[in-house]
Design a protein around this motif. Structure first.
Motif, PDB file in Angstrom:
ATOM      1  N   ASN A  51     -22.973  -4.613  47.084  1.00 13.70           N
ATOM      2  CA  ASN A  51     -23.220  -3.660  46.322  1.00 13.70           C
ATOM      3  C   ASN A  51     -23.889  -3.630  44.852  1.00 13.70           C
ATOM      4  OD1 ASN A  51     -22.311  -1.120  45.331  1.00 13.70           O
ATOM      5  ND2 ASN A  51     -20.216  -0.547  46.337  1.00 13.70           N
ATOM      6  N   PRO A  52     -23.792  -4.434  44.705  1.00 17.09           N
ATOM      7  CA  PRO A  52     -24.166  -5.368  43.446  1.00 17.09           C
ATOM      8  C   PRO A  52     -23.914  -4.006  42.522  1.00 17.09           C
ATOM      9  CG  PRO A  52     -26.660  -4.942  44.536  1.00 17.09           C
ATOM     10  CD  PRO A  52     -25.533  -4.324  45.290  1.00 17.09           C
ATOM     11  N   HIS A  54     -22.265  -1.702  41.370  1.00 18.98           N
ATOM     12  CA  HIS A  54     -20.105  -1.550  41.331  1.00 18.98           C
ATOM     13  C   HIS A  54     -19.872  -2.324  41.798  1.00 18.98           C
ATOM     14  CE1 HIS A  54     -21.961   3.037  40.294  1.00 18.98           C
ATOM     15  NE2 HIS A  54     -22.470   3.345  41.501  1.00 18.98           N
ATOM     16  N   LYS A  55     -20.435  -2.856  42.914  1.00 19.48           N
ATOM     17  CA  LYS A  55     -18.587  -4.325  43.363  1.00 19.48           C
ATOM     18  C   LYS A  55     -17.939  -3.828  43.790  1.00 19.48           C
ATOM     19  CE  LYS A  55     -21.177  -7.093  39.550  1.00 19.48           C
ATOM     20  NZ  LYS A  55     -21.966  -5.864  39.267  1.00 19.48           N
ATOM     21  N   LYS A  65     -27.548  -2.822  57.203  1.00 17.40           N
ATOM     22  CA  LYS A  65     -27.206  -2.929  56.068  1.00 17.40           C
ATOM     23  C   LYS A  65     -26.348  -2.627  55.302  1.00 17.40           C
ATOM     24  CE  LYS A  65     -31.349  -0.203  58.884  1.00 17.40           C
ATOM     25  NZ  LYS A  65     -32.578   0.365  59.024  1.00 17.40           N
ATOM     26  N   PRO A  66     -26.197  -2.459  53.971  1.00 24.39           N
ATOM     27  CA  PRO A  66     -24.605  -1.855  53.868  1.00 24.39           C
ATOM     28  C   PRO A  66     -25.027  -0.099  52.959  1.00 24.39           C
ATOM     29  CG  PRO A  66     -26.254  -2.766  52.179  1.00 24.39           C
ATOM     30  CD  PRO A  66     -26.867  -3.067  53.209  1.00 24.39           C
ATOM     31  N   ILE A  67     -23.661   0.454  53.204  1.00 22.29           N
ATOM     32  CA  ILE A  67     -23.963   1.633  53.286  1.00 22.29           C
ATOM     33  C   ILE A  67     -22.888   1.371  51.957  1.00 22.29           C
ATOM     34  CG2 ILE A  67     -23.120   4.115  54.181  1.00 22.29           C
ATOM     35  CD1 ILE A  67     -24.446   2.111  56.358  1.00 22.29           C
ATOM     36  N   LEU A  68     -22.935   3.031  50.541  1.00 21.09           N
ATOM     37  CA  LEU A  68     -21.909   2.335  50.001  1.00 21.09           C
ATOM     38  C   LEU A  68     -21.920   3.887  49.495  1.00 21.09           C
ATOM     39  CD1 LEU A  68     -24.378   0.765  47.669  1.00 21.09           C
ATOM     40  CD2 LEU A  68     -22.265  -0.647  48.922  1.00 21.09           C
ATOM     41  N   GLU A  69     -19.893   3.837  48.869  1.00 16.26           N
ATOM     42  CA  GLU A  69     -19.040   5.401  48.476  1.00 16.26           C
ATOM     43  C   GLU A  69     -18.498   6.386  49.490  1.00 16.26           C
ATOM     44  OE1 GLU A  69     -21.009   6.695  44.589  1.00 16.26           O
ATOM     45  OE2 GLU A  69     -20.279   4.865  44.887  1.00 16.26           O
ATOM     46  N   ASN A  72     -20.626   9.112  51.547  1.00 17.53           N
ATOM     47  CA  ASN A  72     -21.413   8.831  51.724  1.00 17.53           C
ATOM     48  C   ASN A  72     -21.394   7.900  53.152  1.00 17.53           C
ATOM     49  OD1 ASN A  72     -23.063   9.531  50.437  1.00 17.53           O
ATOM     50  ND2 ASN A  72     -23.951   7.439  48.888  1.00 17.53           N
ATOM     51  N   GLU A  75     -20.509  10.595  55.952  1.00 17.05           N
ATOM     52  CA  GLU A  75     -21.699  11.261  56.609  1.00 17.05           C
ATOM     53  C   GLU A  75     -22.440  10.208  57.533  1.00 17.05           C
ATOM     54  OE1 GLU A  75     -23.093  13.665  52.881  1.00 17.05           O
ATOM     55  OE2 GLU A  75     -23.631  14.537  54.620  1.00 17.05           O
ATOM     56  N   TYR A  76     -22.663   9.294  57.377  1.00 14.93           N
ATOM     57  CA  TYR A  76     -23.514   8.269  57.446  1.00 14.93           C
ATOM     58  C   TYR A  76     -22.737   7.708  58.747  1.00 14.93           C
ATOM     59  CZ  TYR A  76     -25.627   4.036  59.275  1.00 14.93           C
ATOM     60  OH  TYR A  76     -27.109   3.067  59.798  1.00 14.93           O
TER      61      TYR A  76
ATOM     62  N   TYR B  95     -29.283   5.551  57.231  1.00 10.88           N
ATOM     63  CA  TYR B  95     -29.072   5.003  56.247  1.00 10.88           C
ATOM     64  C   TYR B  95     -29.650   5.415  54.421  1.00 10.88           C
ATOM     65  CZ  TYR B  95     -29.639   0.444  54.181  1.00 10.88           C
ATOM     66  OH  TYR B  95     -29.929  -0.358  52.558  1.00 10.88           O
ATOM     67  N   SER B  98     -28.356   8.310  52.950  1.00  9.86           N
ATOM     68  CA  SER B  98     -27.018   7.485  51.937  1.00  9.86           C
ATOM     69  C   SER B  98     -27.408   6.866  51.245  1.00  9.86           C
ATOM     70  CB  SER B  98     -26.086   5.978  52.760  1.00  9.86           C
ATOM     71  OG  SER B  98     -26.897   5.597  52.560  1.00  9.86           O
ATOM     72  N   PHE B 102     -26.389   8.101  47.017  1.00  8.78           N
ATOM     73  CA  PHE B 102     -26.188   6.902  46.307  1.00  8.78           C
ATOM     74  C   PHE B 102     -26.793   7.245  44.689  1.00  8.78           C
ATOM     75  CE2 PHE B 102     -24.273   2.967  45.167  1.00  8.78           C
ATOM     76  CZ  PHE B 102     -24.533   2.556  43.911  1.00  8.78           C
TER      77      PHE B 102
END
Lengths: 231, 226
Positions: A51-52, A54-55, A65-69, A72, A75-76, B95, B98, B102
């Motif tokens: 998460n570059p 917002h860190k 694979k990164p999922i953020l927030e 989100n 939901e993912y 993915y 999302s 974002f």
């Protein structure tokens, strides 16, 4: 059984939005590896890489694979593990829009205002903020009555998206009430929300996932003392 | 056949608002007919608006099947959920979806306000806002890459969320005299803006440049003269 999918969650024990991800994963019975980030120390390599922008936590990493927030991520999880467990988001488009609208209201207005009252040194600003928080709880009470249609949760019989969104803040709210002797969620003003809050915190998918209220009270007390001495 | 009352879509909007236009863009891309009702929110909020969006009292509001929905990106998701097959705005893959959400949120929460403040904010904050504006745009430039749109080959959720950047921002820069998103510094975003505003459907929806320019200058003045 196929090969085990790699699911990692980066979080902190304190963060209510991390709890959202945990609740969702539990609703869908997904196994995952949890990595605790240092609340005040330096951020891990993995977090900074994932998460570059917002860190921040939570970060869900699924098959690298990164999922953020947090919302989100919820939901993912709902979309990816759609065959297992209950649906987290409602199915009807209008109900989905209500869930999205109210969760944005909680995240963009209600909770930030509540937090601001805990930080501000101005008694005036604090009083005004708490008044708004109270007014908005009345709106949420109405929303709950209309959306739940007599069932235990916003999501109906089972916890759903809006329950996770608002419910994740309950521990902090109750810890605050305990610490300050305040009555934020007032049974005389928002009886349905009070009942819902108890149902939510007692639910199997929630109770072992959210931090204990007393641990949060202790943390808040220590944090407040720390910031007083530094002020 | 003729659409009955329940099926008819109404949009309460404001001619110059990028938030309002997001909704119209998506309806037009999906070929969904709608009745547009102009709300002059700065002069007087109509009883209809106050009834349909009592909480935020803002446009846009979408009315469909007797119910109202507020908040532009919530409305866009509703349109996507209801009219699934024509012109999908979100990818299939969870993915990718999302990531689209974002970046749309990043534009909405962080970038738009920073760009606006960089143009019109108080002088004391200007340098900091310009720096933040650059940072935000750099992330978007990188995310866009060599794709035609953020959505890939077709306009998607992020493109719609970033409508302000594609069109309004250029006009705001011209009106304020503050130059941030130049072709030299942001060639990909520049190319993307042109693709976006050049799209046959989008261009029909955009408010006239001269009208926006006049509005910006009237409301915020000219920095060069301050």
């Amino acid at each position: 059984m196929g090969e085990r999918e790699e699911v990692k969650l980066l979080g902190t024990w304190y963060s209510p939005v991390v709890a959202r991800a945990k609740i969702a994963l539990r609703l869908k019975s997904v196994d995952y590896d949890y990595f605790e980030e240092d609340l005040f120390g330096s951020k891990s390599e993995l977090l900074l890489k994932s998460n570059p922008v917002h860190k921040k936590v939570p970060v869900l990493i699924h098959n690298n694979k990164p999922i953020l927030e947090s919302l989100n991520i919820v939901e993912y999880i709902d979309e990816t593990w759609n065959a297992s467990g209950p649906s987290i988001l409602p199915s009807h488009p209008h109900d989905r829009s209500q869930a999205r609208f109210w969760s944005a209201f909680v995240d963009d207005k209600w909770f930030p205002t509540l937090i601001a009252t805990t930080i501000t040194k101005s008694e005036n600003a604090k009083a005004k903020g708490m008044e708004e928080v109270g007014e908005w709880l009345l709106l949420l009470e109405d929303a709950f009555i209309s959306i739940s249609k007599g069932e235990r949760f916003f999501g109906g019989e089972v916890i759903g998206f809006m329950d996770i969104c608002l419910g994740s803040f309950l521990v902090i709210l109750k810890a605050r009430e305990k610490l300050k002797g305040e009555n934020i969620l007032d049974k005389s003003k928002t009886p349905s929300l009070c009942k819902w809050a108890n149902e939510f915190l007692a639910d199997d998918t929630v109770k072992n996932v959210v931090p204990e209220i007393d641990r949060v009270v202790k943390f808040m007390r220590e944090f407040e003392a720390e910031t007083q001495t530094r002020a | 056949g003729k659409m009955n009352q329940e099926e008819q879509v109404q949009v309460l909007g404001l001619w110059g608002s990028p938030f309002s236009k997001r909704v119209e863009m998506v309806l037009k891309l999906k070929g969904i007919p709608y009745e547009y009702i102009e709300e002059d929110v700065y002069v007087q909020k109509s009883p209809m608006l106050l009834k349909l969006n009592p909480i935020h009292k803002k446009v846009p509001v979408l009315v469909h099947q007797g119910k109202s929905i507020a908040e532009s990106l919530v409305i866009v998701e509703y349109i996507e959920d209801t009219w699934k097959t024509s012109y999908p705005m979100l990818p299939h893959d969870p993915y990718e979806r999302s990531m689209a959400r974002f970046w749309a949120k990043y534009v909405d929460d962080k970038v738009m306000l920073t760009l606006w403040k960089a143009c019109w904010g108080p002088e004391s904050e200007r340098e900091k806002m310009v720096e933040e504006a650059y940072e935000g745009l750099k992330y978007l430039e990188e995310e866009l890459g060599d794709k035609q749109f953020f959505g890939g080959e077709t306009i998607g959720f992020v493109d719609i969320a970033a409508d302000f950047i594609a069109y309004w921002f250029g006009i705001a820069q011209e009106a304020s005299g503050v130059m941030i998103m130049t072709a030299e510094k942001f060639p990909k975003l520049q190319r993307w803006s042109q693709n976006f505003v050049g799209n046959n459907i989008i261009k029909e929806v955009l408010p006239p440049k001269e009208k926006l320019m006049a509005l910006f200058k009237a409301q915020f003045g000219n920095n060069a003269s301050n």
